[in-house]
Write an enzyme that holds these catalytic residues in place. Sequence first.
Site, PDB file in Angstrom:
ATOM      1  CG  ASP A 150     -19.753 -29.748 -34.720  1.00 30.12           C
ATOM      2  OD1 ASP A 150     -19.798 -28.857 -35.584  1.00 30.12           O
ATOM      3  OD2 ASP A 150     -20.311 -30.848 -34.844  1.00 30.12           O
ATOM      4  CG  HIS A 210     -28.810 -30.376 -34.218  1.00 28.30           C
ATOM      5  ND1 HIS A 210     -28.611 -29.642 -35.363  1.00 28.30           N
ATOM      6  CD2 HIS A 210     -28.413 -31.635 -34.521  1.00 28.30           C
ATOM      7  CE1 HIS A 210     -28.124 -30.427 -36.313  1.00 28.30           C
ATOM      8  NE2 HIS A 210     -27.990 -31.646 -35.816  1.00 28.30           N
ATOM      9  NE  ARG A 287     -36.804 -41.071 -43.171  1.00 28.43           N
ATOM     10  CZ  ARG A 287     -35.911 -40.942 -44.152  1.00 28.43           C
ATOM     11  NH1 ARG A 287     -36.144 -40.118 -45.150  1.00 28.43           N
ATOM     12  NH2 ARG A 287     -34.791 -41.636 -44.139  1.00 28.43           N
ATOM     13  CD  GLU A 336     -34.218 -28.544 -40.437  1.00 22.36           C
ATOM     14  OE1 GLU A 336     -34.447 -28.715 -41.656  1.00 22.36           O
ATOM     15  OE2 GLU A 336     -33.077 -28.289 -39.996  1.00 22.36           O
TER      16      GLU A 336
END
Length: 400
Positions: A150, A210, A287, A336
């Site tokens: 990473d 990201h 969310r 996304e």
Amino acid sequence: MSSKLVLVLNCGSSSLKFAIINPENGEEFLSGLAECFNLPEARLKWKMDGQKHEAALGAGAAHSEALNFIVNTILAEKPELSQQIAAIGHRIVHGGEKFTKSVVITDEVIKGIEAAIPFAPLHNPAHLIGIEEARKAFPHLINKMVAVFDTAFHQTMPEEAYLYALPYSLYKDHSIRRYGAHGTSHFFVSREAAKMLNKPVDELNVITCHLGNGGSVSAIVNGKCVDTSMGLTPLEGLVMGTRSGDIDPAIVFHLHDTLGMSVEDINKLLTKESGLLGLTEVTSDCRYVEDNYETKADAKRAMDVYCHRLAKYIGSYCALMEGRLDAIIFTGGIGENAAMVRELSLKKLALLGFEVDHQRNLDARFGKSGTITTDNSRLAVVIPTNEELVIAQDASRLTA
């Protein structure tokens, strides 16, 4: 079916993600997650041939039991699939300064991963267990295993970006510097952006975001990373699900001296109890924050702090673009799917020429890529990441 499939393994401290992938076209033949290691409810979920399955691994099961189940139960039913596996790719969170690219795993490489344990104390030991258990489960592939780091993509950062303003001896003697994370994802989406924009990679200037439970931003100039928001560890930078990101370091002394907290408690506070979870005092799930932004004070508070920090990083990285920014790219689970995060963050960057197209932004969710700004705006796009494909491609290339 290709005869050169790759098994991709991502071993965490209490879980193991796995997939069998065709590195040429990204087709997945098997994907799954073993989780709740060392607990009574240890289990494995997987998807194959369009069907979802789940099985208990037995109380206290961990990496060894999970890999044995994959080999002796799942793949035993599909010997033709097992026979196609030509390499194994291991995701490794931290490679320190030693590893600037993916490498075939040798005993020397294992020592290098061990040396970076202080910088990734939860992840790197789990990766090493994964390598050891994979060698036992797939003895014929011992020389066909590849480590994909990473941190590797960020090794092009210049000294002024990776050094902390600490005594230089701490860097020279103890390798204390900024390393970054999510490099495989930043690499993938920047390469996809080059295709989307029809630009050579070495002429590409983008800022990649990201955003998932962990989150980081990278400044990419002429295709190479010149700065990134995570530091020595993945605790620095953005507000995350349970991680604080940037704080005044003196808060640590205050928590210890004034509130009597131990170093272990402070570590837990900053890594497991902060971020969106700390700000809402309810959940780390973005969310919830998005769904309740208009109606609950805790959700609004968390979203506003999150987007403020994100916009600050994007804005500061514009200063590194050498006069040209081709696009901002959003990726990761939040990047996304969370249209509100993208819209609120880009609104703060109106001075730089960003204007969100509300409908385009809503359309670019649930695995769909696309432009989210108006025709007259500077460009911002959503590109779904695919770290597993990068790992599979590197494993295939290095073991061919």
